[in-house]
Design a protein around this motif. Structure first.
Motif, mmCIF file in Angstrom:
data_model
loop_
_atom_site.group_PDB
_atom_site.id
_atom_site.type_symbol
_atom_site.label_atom_id
_atom_site.label_comp_id
_atom_site.label_asym_id
_atom_site.label_seq_id
_atom_site.Cartn_x
_atom_site.Cartn_y
_atom_site.Cartn_z
ATOM 1 N N GLU A 1 -13.886 -3.371 3.028
ATOM 2 C CA GLU A 1 -14.646 -3.886 4.170
ATOM 3 C C GLU A 1 -15.516 -2.793 4.780
ATOM 4 O O GLU A 1 -16.628 -3.058 5.259
ATOM 5 C CB GLU A 1 -13.693 -4.470 5.212
ATOM 6 N N ASN B 1 -10.762 -9.888 3.407
ATOM 7 C CA ASN B 1 -11.926 -9.320 4.084
ATOM 8 C C ASN B 1 -13.140 -10.202 3.806
ATOM 9 O O ASN B 1 -13.003 -11.306 3.257
ATOM 10 C CB ASN B 1 -12.151 -7.865 3.634
ATOM 11 N N SER B 2 -14.317 -9.718 4.204
ATOM 12 C CA SER B 2 -15.500 -10.582 4.138
ATOM 13 C C SER B 2 -15.971 -10.830 2.709
ATOM 14 O O SER B 2 -16.872 -11.646 2.501
ATOM 15 C CB SER B 2 -16.638 -9.966 4.959
#
Lengths: 289, 289
Positions: A117, A172-173
């Motif tokens: 991230e 996470n993204s």
């Protein structure tokens, strides 16, 4: 006018695509208020509805790393963040790709997720996501289960059911959830970070272009990932008329020009971002990504 | 297997066709209990749920004759009891027959209904039914509105709506209601006599054989009844593509061998008879006759 187009147009004229937000003082709905949303099959958000939960008040990366220092967790790994999603298969056709699953020590897993991230890993690095849906917070993560409320009272009282599963997801993204739906009433609570949801009501079924996709599994081998057909006895299943495929939405409102049906342009996706302490009611059979 | 047949079979396997009866001590459901039925789109009966209503305790034929001695009421008249029902039209085709409506003095109307029920009239005598649905208990019969509860508290609280219409219907066993449905949540209360309901859930749409029927009105003339096409400007409407027809169920579970579709035999009608003081929740979009 095409009756399906008429239905979709009327639905969005009547309902719009703005999610209801209950009072932002964190007050949960009463069981009756919740049941009205269940009856209308309509999502809502309670901003800060879980603000008083111990997990929301105390969890951080370092807190979790200590609390779960000795834990082994099941991690879903993909080369690109797309687990349980349509993917180009080895023969060039679109297939349904399930992640490689492996057990990892929790602290190492968490460090990897955080480092990625922060941009400290290669752009080509694999994506890791703890995403089991087997009631993991009462089993795999039982030692931190006491940090959340053991159920959502307004939902338990209204539906007269204990939660069937309570799941904790950590990613996470880089993790992307493909548009899908489940036959469960869902309450999401955001503990840390943010999650962006895109929601479509069940009547958007003609918009999402569901196609039967053969199921493959990612397998980690030789320093990379390979897609392998899921069933070991695939040939026998084909003989019996079951080709191991699942119906799956090919259209994604985030890429509306790809794989669209004649109805996709009539869909008006509902978008909502959850922040820590926020609570989302996702009704059964809504599409979510 | 045909997916529609599968859906119908699964529905009745899961739900059966026996109506839920709440406690027979006349206890109404709470708003939350009611909302659970609304959410499941499922009917229920509360035996004696309206036992305490003044109308249930005091009304009789003689009471009503006195209370409404000076009233003029709108009466639906048909030669056979079938108002708003499929009927063989003047050209031999099936049409939708609406009743002849006329104003009558209430005492005469009531005497006629009672005499017919007692068998004191010719078998060929016309059928009279006070069946307006224009909120008549708060208008036409306003003088006796105080004899019923002004709303159903559990429904008002749950749905957050006042009743849109409160209707009083007066007829005898010669009046037959054809299978139809409405987009309203309904609470029926039986005050005097009995009413026999046959109910089908909305997913029985493939069973009921809806066909477009041209609307006709009964007109009383020359000592008999004539069926006249409804629209005075029917020719102009046809030119505009609107032939004045309404979709209507041709299949009747009470005569299951007539006008059936390939799915009719899979429907399992729910039957319930209301006695004085009983209350029935009929969910929106259920078929009822």
């Amino acid at each position: 006018m095409d009756p399906i187009a008429e239905l979709l147009t009327s639905y969005f004229e009547l309902n719009g695509n703005i999610i209801d937000e209950l009072d932002d003082d964190g007050t949960e709905p009463s069981p009756l208020e919740f049941m009205r949303y269940v009856a209308r099959n309509t999502p809502f958000v309670v901003r800060r509805g879980a603000a008083s939960w111990p997990a929301v008040q105390t969890w951080s990366m370092s807190f979790l790393r200590k609390a779960l220092a000795e834990h082994i967790v099941n991690v879903a790994v993909t080369p690109n963040g797309y687990a349980d999603a349509p993917t180009i298969g080895p023969d060039g056709e679109v297939i349904f790709a399930k992640p490689w699953e492996e057990d990892q020590a929790f602290p190492e897993f968490l460090d990897y997720v955080v480092q990625q991230e922060k941009g400290q890993l290669d752009a080509s690095a694999e994506t890791r996501y703890a995403q089991t849906q087997n009631d993991n917070l009462r089993h795999e993560y039982a030692s931190v289960f006491s940090h959340v409320y053991k159920d959502i009272p307004f939902a338990r009282i209204a539906l007269q059911r204990e939660p069937e599963a309570i799941n904790l997801w950590i990613g996470n993204s880089h993790s992307v959830t493909a548009m899908h739906r489940d036959n469960y009433e869902n309450i999401y609570v955001q503990v840390l970070g943010q999650k962006h949801f895109v929601l479509l009501p069940p009547l958007c079924q003609p918009c999402v272009n569901e196609q039967p996709l053969r199921q493959y599994n990612y397998v980690r081998a030789d320093g990379g990932f390979h897609l392998i057909p899921e069933a070991p006895d695939a040939e026998e299943q084909v003989k019996a008329g079951d080709d191991n495929s699942v119906p799956f939405a090919m259209w994604d409102p985030e890429a509306p020009g790809k794989n669209e049906t004649q109805y996709s342009r009539l869909a008006e996706p509902m978008r909502v971002t959850l922040n820590p302490g926020d609570m989302l009611y996702l009704p059964a059979m809504w599409y979510v990504s």
